[in-house]
Scaffold this motif. Sequence first.
Motif, PDB file in Angstrom:
ATOM      1  N   LEU A 107       1.502  -1.216   0.020  1.00 51.14           N
ATOM      2  CA  LEU A 107       0.150   0.114  -0.062  1.00 51.14           C
ATOM      3  C   LEU A 107       1.134   1.404   0.259  1.00 51.14           C
ATOM      4  N   SER A 108       2.176   1.169   0.644  1.00 50.24           N
ATOM      5  CA  SER A 108       2.764   2.265   0.462  1.00 50.24           C
ATOM      6  C   SER A 108       3.505   2.582  -0.460  1.00 50.24           C
ATOM      7  N   LEU A 109       3.515   1.311  -1.384  1.00 54.97           N
ATOM      8  CA  LEU A 109       4.246   1.977  -3.327  1.00 54.97           C
ATOM      9  C   LEU A 109       3.012   2.258  -3.756  1.00 54.97           C
ATOM     10  N   ALA A 110       1.410   2.030  -3.559  1.00 49.43           N
ATOM     11  CA  ALA A 110       0.734   2.943  -4.694  1.00 49.43           C
ATOM     12  C   ALA A 110       0.665   4.089  -3.903  1.00 49.43           C
ATOM     13  N   HIS A 111       1.912   4.526  -3.266  1.00 47.14           N
ATOM     14  CA  HIS A 111       1.745   6.173  -2.760  1.00 47.14           C
ATOM     15  C   HIS A 111       2.811   6.380  -3.541  1.00 47.14           C
ATOM     16  N   ASP A 112       2.032   7.739  -4.533  1.00 48.51           N
ATOM     17  CA  ASP A 112       3.576   8.364  -5.363  1.00 48.51           C
ATOM     18  C   ASP A 112       4.937   8.500  -4.460  1.00 48.51           C
ATOM     19  N   PHE A 113       4.609   8.735  -3.039  1.00 50.58           N
ATOM     20  CA  PHE A 113       5.764   9.401  -2.245  1.00 50.58           C
ATOM     21  C   PHE A 113       5.459   8.423  -1.245  1.00 50.58           C
ATOM     22  N   ARG A 114       6.744   8.681   0.057  1.00 45.91           N
ATOM     23  CA  ARG A 114       6.975   8.275   1.120  1.00 45.91           C
ATOM     24  C   ARG A 114       8.275   8.436   1.893  1.00 45.91           C
ATOM     25  N   VAL A 115       7.975   8.692   3.055  1.00 50.43           N
ATOM     26  CA  VAL A 115       8.629   9.419   4.260  1.00 50.43           C
ATOM     27  C   VAL A 115       8.673   8.716   5.026  1.00 50.43           C
ATOM     28  N   MET A 116       9.915   8.291   5.531  1.00 47.55           N
ATOM     29  CA  MET A 116      10.070   7.232   6.469  1.00 47.55           C
ATOM     30  C   MET A 116      10.829   8.073   7.660  1.00 47.55           C
ATOM     31  N   ARG A 117       9.863   7.591   9.402  1.00 46.30           N
ATOM     32  CA  ARG A 117      11.147   7.454  10.071  1.00 46.30           C
ATOM     33  C   ARG A 117      12.757   6.603   9.619  1.00 46.30           C
ATOM     34  N   ALA A 118      13.699   7.585  10.347  1.00 49.96           N
ATOM     35  CA  ALA A 118      14.835   7.511  10.172  1.00 49.96           C
ATOM     36  C   ALA A 118      15.266   6.016  11.323  1.00 49.96           C
ATOM     37  N   ASP A 119      14.804   6.906  12.326  1.00 50.28           N
ATOM     38  CA  ASP A 119      16.223   5.991  13.357  1.00 50.28           C
ATOM     39  C   ASP A 119      14.796   4.265  13.908  1.00 50.28           C
ATOM     40  N   ARG A 120      13.862   4.079  13.534  1.00 52.38           N
ATOM     41  CA  ARG A 120      12.449   3.097  14.584  1.00 52.38           C
ATOM     42  C   ARG A 120      12.089   2.773  12.978  1.00 52.38           C
ATOM     43  N   GLY A 121      11.636   1.339  13.364  1.00 55.57           N
ATOM     44  CA  GLY A 121      10.277   0.408  11.906  1.00 55.57           C
ATOM     45  C   GLY A 121      11.279   0.491  11.069  1.00 55.57           C
ATOM     46  N   GLY A 170      16.237   3.035  -1.987  1.00 59.75           N
ATOM     47  CA  GLY A 170      14.725   3.646  -3.444  1.00 59.75           C
ATOM     48  C   GLY A 170      13.316   3.317  -2.490  1.00 59.75           C
ATOM     49  N   LEU A 171      13.390   2.514  -1.978  1.00 58.41           N
ATOM     50  CA  LEU A 171      11.945   2.230  -1.550  1.00 58.41           C
ATOM     51  C   LEU A 171      11.254   3.957  -0.702  1.00 58.41           C
ATOM     52  N   VAL A 172      11.980   4.292  -0.102  1.00 56.02           N
ATOM     53  CA  VAL A 172      11.270   5.954   0.633  1.00 56.02           C
ATOM     54  C   VAL A 172      12.322   6.956  -0.209  1.00 56.02           C
ATOM     55  N   ASP A 173      11.062   8.424  -0.643  1.00 54.44           N
ATOM     56  CA  ASP A 173      12.056   9.139  -0.830  1.00 54.44           C
ATOM     57  C   ASP A 173      12.720  10.653  -0.038  1.00 54.44           C
ATOM     58  N   ARG A 174      11.669   9.773   0.923  1.00 52.81           N
ATOM     59  CA  ARG A 174      12.611  11.363   2.446  1.00 52.81           C
ATOM     60  C   ARG A 174      12.949  10.477   3.597  1.00 52.81           C
ATOM     61  N   VAL A 175      13.571  10.619   4.697  1.00 59.96           N
ATOM     62  CA  VAL A 175      13.602  10.080   5.864  1.00 59.96           C
ATOM     63  C   VAL A 175      14.021  11.082   7.322  1.00 59.96           C
ATOM     64  N   THR A 176      13.410  11.081   7.899  1.00 60.14           N
ATOM     65  CA  THR A 176      13.469  12.693   8.730  1.00 60.14           C
ATOM     66  C   THR A 176      13.173  11.681  10.472  1.00 60.14           C
ATOM     67  N   ASP A 177      13.049  12.375  10.883  1.00 57.98           N
ATOM     68  CA  ASP A 177      12.472  12.303  13.074  1.00 57.98           C
ATOM     69  C   ASP A 177      11.247  11.919  13.280  1.00 57.98           C
ATOM     70  N   GLU A 178      11.448  11.302  14.234  1.00 61.25           N
ATOM     71  CA  GLU A 178       9.897   9.897  14.653  1.00 61.25           C
ATOM     72  C   GLU A 178       8.910  12.026  14.445  1.00 61.25           C
ATOM     73  N   ASP A 179       9.823  13.052  14.853  1.00 53.90           N
ATOM     74  CA  ASP A 179       8.154  14.603  15.220  1.00 53.90           C
ATOM     75  C   ASP A 179       7.914  15.334  13.859  1.00 53.90           C
ATOM     76  N   SER A 180       9.316  14.810  12.860  1.00 53.20           N
ATOM     77  CA  SER A 180       7.972  15.263  11.992  1.00 53.20           C
ATOM     78  C   SER A 180       8.240  14.377  10.466  1.00 53.20           C
ATOM     79  N   VAL A 181       8.069  13.353  10.779  1.00 56.58           N
ATOM     80  CA  VAL A 181       7.301  12.500   9.577  1.00 56.58           C
ATOM     81  C   VAL A 181       5.757  13.282   8.692  1.00 56.58           C
ATOM     82  N   ARG A 182       5.096  12.755   9.643  1.00 54.09           N
ATOM     83  CA  ARG A 182       4.096  13.298   9.126  1.00 54.09           C
ATOM     84  C   ARG A 182       3.867  14.667   8.915  1.00 54.09           C
TER      85      ARG A 182
END
Length: 223
Positions: A107-121, A170-182
């Motif tokens: 489902l995440s791949l069906a989205h145009d872009f993905r932003v992921m938490r950098a440190d966990r998950g 290339g699974l995600v387009d950006r990574v960031t800290d937990e508080d900044s993902v959304r």
Amino acid sequence: MPILDREDDVFVLDLGDGENRFHPDWIAAVHAALDEVEKADGPRALVTAATGKFWSNGLDLDWLFAHADRHEEYVVSVHGLLARTLSLPVVTVAALQGHTFAAGAMLSLAHDFRVMRADRGYWCLPEADINIPFTPGMSALIQSRLTARTAHEAMLTARRYGGTDALAAGLVDRVTDEDSVRRTAVETARAQAVKAGPTLGTIKARMYASVLETLRDTAAPLG
């Protein structure tokens, strides 16, 4: 259950705070939210987020095992959600704050872009480890959104990718800290909100025509 909110031009669909598995009622609730996004007028985009440990843990195997006689019907419904998300006539961004596994990863791949938490998950396609083969539609989706090398590794080895590795692959387009993902996902979506409409829908439909045809095959969804 999923809840839809709106921040100016960006709709935010929160999938929930549990494992967010694809129960039939959950799928219906997501479709209802997408109905609202599609029927809205003017600039708009969609962020799909979640709260808690998981973004989505994929298929609801407990429900599926309890309703084995509805296996094919269930797969068709999952395919339908993936196809609809892939072809939605607005820009979509998945805000991956937690584990994103199996059909959730698809489902995440069906989205145009993905932003992921950098440190966990982790982002993972565990099908090879749990002895559940990818359907033709799922295989088509994954291979259309990833490089051949990454798709091969992710599908055959069931590797768990942390944020940094997911970005490198290339699974995600950006990574960031937990508080900044959304927030980052909303900013990404807002920048593309003006593109919403029939033209964008046509571009997606033609870009992914063969994938959508396979996902929408109700005659032989299991291959």
